[in-house]
Design a protein around this motif. Structure first.
Motif, PDB file in Angstrom:
ATOM      1  N   HIS A   1      -4.422   1.939  -0.131  1.00 17.60           N
ATOM      2  CA  HIS A   1      -5.145   1.028   0.761  1.00 17.60           C
ATOM      3  C   HIS A   1      -5.055  -0.431   0.324  1.00 17.60           C
ATOM      4  O   HIS A   1      -5.700  -1.289   0.909  1.00 17.60           O
ATOM      5  N   HIS A   2      -4.272  -0.705  -0.725  1.00 19.14           N
ATOM      6  CA  HIS A   2      -4.306  -2.058  -1.296  1.00 19.14           C
ATOM      7  C   HIS A   2      -2.930  -2.659  -1.482  1.00 19.14           C
ATOM      8  O   HIS A   2      -1.950  -1.953  -1.711  1.00 19.14           O
TER       9      HIS A   2
ATOM     10  N   PRO B   1       0.821  -1.221   0.000  1.00 23.48           N
ATOM     11  CA  PRO B   1       0.000   0.000   0.000  1.00 23.48           C
ATOM     12  C   PRO B   1       0.853   1.269   0.000  1.00 23.48           C
ATOM     13  O   PRO B   1       1.849   1.336   0.722  1.00 23.48           O
TER      14      PRO B   1
END
Lengths: 61, 383
Positions: B276-277, B268
């Motif tokens: 957020h990933h 992230p």
């Protein structure tokens, strides 16, 4: 070796176009697969190199 | 072609070439060892795998990441990439989400023991200097984009060279090299002959090089558009405090894309992921598809699958530009051909420079003798 009358464009660019086409094909084929296809690519990419060697060997001294 | 048209193309060829030639010589010379960087690095490699029983179970990716973080306390994970032929992952860590490359640390980790095989933080060696000179001349993004512009000038120089090849060759058969008369004539013929036979290779390697210099802006554009669309519901969310399991994220991604394998994972906040990933970058399993990467986005807080989309055309172009520029996709024979074509390009650049200098000298001589003018010299060159 030297033609008297000016050459038409196709006569000037015929062989260069063929070499360019073979080079492009060689650059593409190796992207598609491994193994035998790589050898095709080596042969194709040798063409511009061999053309240069051939022209140098038959140079007018 | 009228004489005027020829003169204009000759001027284009002269000036685009003059501007880019010294930089192209630098790129050809530094590129030569870079073609063989795998072979050269293998000679000095210290990260050979220690022997272990063949069926030794692999540790988890999370353990590998923990090992890297324990080695560089206070840093955070940025990337994890998989070696092609051995159970090794390379974990990149750094002090923040997007530190300069000089502050990143890369650890090659044996997945059977999570022992660190080598730190790949080489920023001093010969190959590193060659790479930096080749990529950006130690000048960062501006240097990279500058070299990209020089590559574009090379493309224009090559095209204009093809145009003025026609009047030069009007009365000569293909491949003529008149080596027995003046030195200038010999180098002129060599320049023309080598230039026309290497045309396609020079254009492809040149233009893919230009595309590679655009990597930073292209990825930034992708992140701001395609990626932003994929993670719209997460907009504005901060980077999570704690990351969910990397192994679970990879499993989730592979379930969403059967038949594909992970190439690397972007954590992230880094350039290749959202804030957020986890972005698990998957590649196809066949030679034709393993160069095409598809990012699967996994929520780094919950481990849930968010989205997966194939790359837009400009990212595919960027991806394919790498092998086509490096010449590393057809084994050692291809690398050798790459090196030979690179050397021929050096001869073309050098002879072009020589022809310009020789003509200047001859123009000066003529002027001194009061016998000829510049026009005649230009005309002579066009014969």
């Amino acid at each position: 070796m030297k033609p008297r009358t000016p050459l038409p464009l196709l006569a000037i660019f015929g062989i260069p176009l063929a070499i360019a086409f073979v080079t492009a094909a060689g650059l593409m084929t190796a992207l598609l697969d491994d193994g035998l296809v790589d050898a095709v690519s080596w042969a194709a990419l040798s063409v511009p190199v061999l053309a240069a060697v051939w022209a140098w060997r038959k140079r007018e001294r | 072609m009228t004489n005027r048209t020829i003169r204009v193309w000759t001027l284009i060829h002269k000036w685009t070439s003059l501007i880019c030639t010294l930089f192209m010589l630098l790129l050809c010379l530094t590129g030569l060892p870079l073609i063989f960087h795998d072979e050269i690095e293998a000679l000095t490699a210290e990260d050979t795998l220690p022997p272990m029983p063949a069926e030794t179970p692999l540790k988890s990716l999370d353990e590998a990441v923990a090992t890297a973080l324990a080695t560089y306390p206070g840093e955070r994970p940025l990337f994890l990439s998989f070696d092609e032929d051995r159970p090794v992952v390379n974990v990149t860590t750094g002090p923040g989400a997007r530190p300069p490359v000089s502050q990143m640390h890369i650890s090659a980790i044996d997945l059977r023991s999570t022992r660190i095989l080598a730190d790949l933080n080489d920023d001093k060696g010969f190959m590193h200097v060659m790479l930096r000179l080749h990529v950006d001349m130690f000048a960062g993004l501006p240097g990279e984009l500058f070299l990209g512009f020089m590559g574009f000038l090379l493309f224009i120089a090559t095209l204009s060279g093809v145009v003025i090849y026609a009047p030069f060759m009007r009365k000569l058969s293909f491949g003529t090299v008149r080596a027995g008369r003046s030195r200038r004539l010999k180098w002129l013929d060599l320049h023309n002959m080598l230039g026309i036979v290497t045309l396609m290779w020079v254009v492809v390697v040149g233009l893919t090089g230009v595309i590679n210099t655009l990597s930073v802006p292209l990825v930034a554009y992708w992140r701001a558009n395609e990626l932003a669309a994929m993670i719209a519901p997460y907009e504005g969310k901060p980077v999570p405090e704690r990351f969910a399991s990397v192994d679970a994220a990879v499993r989730t991604a592979m379930e969403a894309a059967p038949g594909m394998r992970p190439q690397f994972i972007a954590f992230p906040g880094v350039r290749f992921s959202s804030n957020h990933h986890y972005a698990v970058w998957l590649k196809g399993a066949t030679p034709a598809t393993n160069r095409i990467l598809t990012p699967a986005l996994i929520d780094a807080e919950t481990g849930a699958f968010t989205d997966m989309r194939s790359m837009p055309w400009y990212m595919l172009a960027l991806r394919l530009s790498q092998p086509l520029h490096f010449g590393d996709y057809g084994g050692l024979p291809m690398k050798i051909l790459w090196a030979v074509l690179d050397l021929l390009t050096i001869i073309i650049l050098g002879s072009g420079l020589y022809l310009w200098l020789a003509r200047r000298r001859s123009v000066q001589d003529h002027a001194a003798a009061g016998s000829a003018n510049l026009r005649a010299a230009v005309g002579e060159a066009a014969e």
